[in-house]
Design an enzyme around this catalytic site. Sequence first.
Site, mmCIF file in Angstrom:
data_model
loop_
_atom_site.group_PDB
_atom_site.id
_atom_site.type_symbol
_atom_site.label_atom_id
_atom_site.label_comp_id
_atom_site.label_asym_id
_atom_site.label_seq_id
_atom_site.Cartn_x
_atom_site.Cartn_y
_atom_site.Cartn_z
ATOM 1 N N TYR A 162 -14.276 -25.099 6.795
ATOM 2 C CA TYR A 162 -12.950 -24.467 6.863
ATOM 3 C C TYR A 162 -11.863 -25.512 6.630
ATOM 4 C CZ TYR A 162 -9.128 -21.481 8.382
ATOM 5 O OH TYR A 162 -7.977 -20.741 8.412
ATOM 6 N N PHE A 174 6.745 -16.051 -17.838
ATOM 7 C CA PHE A 174 5.597 -15.155 -17.872
ATOM 8 C C PHE A 174 5.880 -14.006 -16.898
ATOM 9 C CE2 PHE A 174 1.430 -13.803 -16.258
ATOM 10 C CZ PHE A 174 0.941 -13.287 -17.436
ATOM 11 N N ASP A 175 5.290 -12.839 -17.120
ATOM 12 C CA ASP A 175 5.600 -11.632 -16.323
ATOM 13 C C ASP A 175 5.598 -11.865 -14.805
ATOM 14 O OD1 ASP A 175 4.240 -11.281 -18.724
ATOM 15 O OD2 ASP A 175 3.492 -9.301 -18.197
ATOM 16 N N ASP A 206 5.771 -24.652 -15.345
ATOM 17 C CA ASP A 206 4.744 -23.622 -15.241
ATOM 18 C C ASP A 206 3.611 -24.121 -16.131
ATOM 19 O OD1 ASP A 206 3.040 -21.500 -15.478
ATOM 20 O OD2 ASP A 206 4.580 -19.996 -15.819
ATOM 21 N N ALA A 246 0.323 -23.669 -16.682
ATOM 22 C CA ALA A 246 -0.954 -22.978 -16.916
ATOM 23 C C ALA A 246 -1.735 -23.583 -18.094
ATOM 24 C CB ALA A 246 -0.702 -21.494 -17.165
ATOM 25 N N LYS A 289 -6.843 -21.125 -16.717
ATOM 26 C CA LYS A 289 -6.777 -21.365 -18.165
ATOM 27 C C LYS A 289 -7.361 -22.738 -18.478
ATOM 28 C CE LYS A 289 -3.443 -18.058 -17.559
ATOM 29 N NZ LYS A 289 -3.123 -17.464 -16.260
ATOM 30 N N HIS A 347 2.052 -0.574 -18.475
ATOM 31 C CA HIS A 347 1.057 -0.807 -19.530
ATOM 32 C C HIS A 347 -0.352 -0.996 -19.002
ATOM 33 C CE1 HIS A 347 2.479 -4.755 -18.317
ATOM 34 N NE2 HIS A 347 1.401 -5.297 -18.835
HETATM 35 N N1 F0G Z 1 2.167 -18.542 -15.883
HETATM 36 C C1 F0G Z 1 1.702 -18.336 -17.130
HETATM 37 C C2 F0G Z 1 2.348 -19.056 -18.274
HETATM 38 C C3 F0G Z 1 0.627 -17.460 -17.353
HETATM 39 O O1 F0G Z 1 0.186 -17.265 -18.597
HETATM 40 C C4 F0G Z 1 0.041 -16.803 -16.242
HETATM 41 C C5 F0G Z 1 -1.065 -15.866 -16.432
HETATM 42 C C6 F0G Z 1 0.555 -17.059 -14.955
HETATM 43 C C7 F0G Z 1 1.626 -17.941 -14.813
HETATM 44 C C8 F0G Z 1 -0.004 -16.391 -13.733
HETATM 45 O O2 F0G Z 1 -1.222 -16.924 -13.419
HETATM 46 O O3 F0G Z 1 -2.834 -15.008 -13.637
HETATM 47 O O4 F0G Z 1 -3.422 -17.097 -12.386
HETATM 48 O O5 F0G Z 1 -1.789 -15.510 -11.446
HETATM 49 N N2 F0G Z 1 -1.423 -15.415 -17.544
HETATM 50 C C9 F0G Z 1 -2.553 -14.547 -17.846
HETATM 51 C C10 F0G Z 1 -2.488 -14.103 -19.293
HETATM 52 C C11 F0G Z 1 -2.782 -13.437 -16.894
HETATM 53 O O6 F0G Z 1 -3.288 -13.214 -19.659
HETATM 54 O O7 F0G Z 1 -1.718 -14.644 -20.073
HETATM 55 P P1 F0G Z 1 -2.383 -16.076 -12.685
#
Ligand code: F0G
Length: 457
Positions: free
Chosen positions: A72, A124-125, A214, A216, A257, A449
């Site tokens: 843990y 990103f969304d 960010d 990723a 990623k 979507h």
């Molecule tokens: N920032 C970026 C640039 C991303 O592309 C994503 C996720 C996230 C943050 C969020 O990360 O999914 O680990 O919570 N992108 C995926 C995509 C889902 O399909 O482009 P997460």
Amino acid sequence: MAKYVPEPFRIKMVEKIKMTTREEREEAIRKAHYNLFNLRSRMVYIDLLTDSGTNAMSEWQWAGLVEGDEAYAGGESYYHLMDVAKDIFGYDMIQVVHQGRAAEKVVFPLLMGKGDYAISNMFFDTTRAHVEIAGARAIDCVTPSALDPTCKDDFKGNMDIEKLEKLLDEYGNKVKAVVMTVTNNSAGGQPVSMANLRAVSSLCKDRGVFLNLDAARFAENAYFIKMREPGFENHTLKEIIREMFSLVDGFTMSAKKDAIVNMGGLIGIKENQQLFEGVKANCISFEGFITYGGLSGRDLEALARGLEEGVEYEQLEYRYGQIKYLADLLEAEGIAFQSPAGGHGLFIDAKAFYPHIPYYHFPGQTLAIELYKEAGIRTCDIGSFMLGNDPDTKEQLKSQFEFTRLAIPRRVYTQSHMDLIRDAFVALKEKAASQKGYKITWEPPILRHFQAHLEEV
Ligand code: F0G
């Protein structure tokens, strides 16, 4: 002739995929109400829905799953991950979390609140959502060349520096964070140059604004800098990554990623100790104790190993080589996409593919459906279907892009899969002029979507 960069690995274990007939696929997509998120994955032949968490781990990573320490608190795998992450990013204050949006949920409320602003080269969304959940407003500020899919600039992910300066003047100390997304996913996986990151960093320092990376797809971005930016040819990827992270005040990262794992995320804070205390406190509340952050010990071990593999030059050369190969095949067939090819896939210009289909009949979604019917390829719409309706008028919004995203998972598909994708496009191109669009028959109130139902018009 398109050139394929050979895989720097061989295959030790395989996963069978179902070969389906056109009739089976037509039935499956009809039952899924023409929404690819509703498909069962066993009905998909080549899954390009995302490159996130869909990557193939190496034997070394799989071996790490067995060796993972499930304590843990204070597990060995946690310390291994910290050692690797500190070495790659050059930070002492690092917190593990379960994925990228968890990092955003933990950090953003500590940086901003109601009435504040955050500015990005493109959110990103989920990143945008967490700015808004924290009470602030998100503003996109991408370089104008990103909006022209035919323009082949090297760094179409860049921040528009002039506009950023104006926004910082206009909103003053209401701007609580600038977020640099590397690579710029929403603009088509386009990279950010070191020169641009340096310029943004210096602006943020002058104004005292927190600069968050960010991160990723940080390794893919570093690869582009090495290959494209004058002065970096002889730098190692590690040196480039170190400089990128030295220019910002902290980072949030989806490790699903470039760290080549199925689940994981990281937060890094460069200097602000007090902020890091807040990060740890939020992490304990939302994710779990500091030394596991919502993951199993085995996941921490796979992540430590994946981070090391994800920044290897050979891995990135092969990775981009595969995408570039597909890009060259499609370009030879006259198929337009956000060019040059992105770091994690191709964003096909569906507006150019189906010029007669209006945005409210969703060319990006139409192409995604047809690719599935044709060859079992699953992709997604990054266009008006994803954008949704105006929250006030409820009218369908018109997106700047109508993309169909082909996100390529790492180390999963082969050259012949790429050839098959080209063949599917060639077949669809012949039928393109008679193709009808789709309309929505049911939609949920938010993020429609993922769930909406459609039918052909
Ligand atoms: N920032 C970026 C640039 C991303 O592309 C994503 C996720 C996230 C943050 C969020 O990360 O999914 O680990 O919570 N992108 C995926 C995509 C889902 O399909 O482009 P997460």
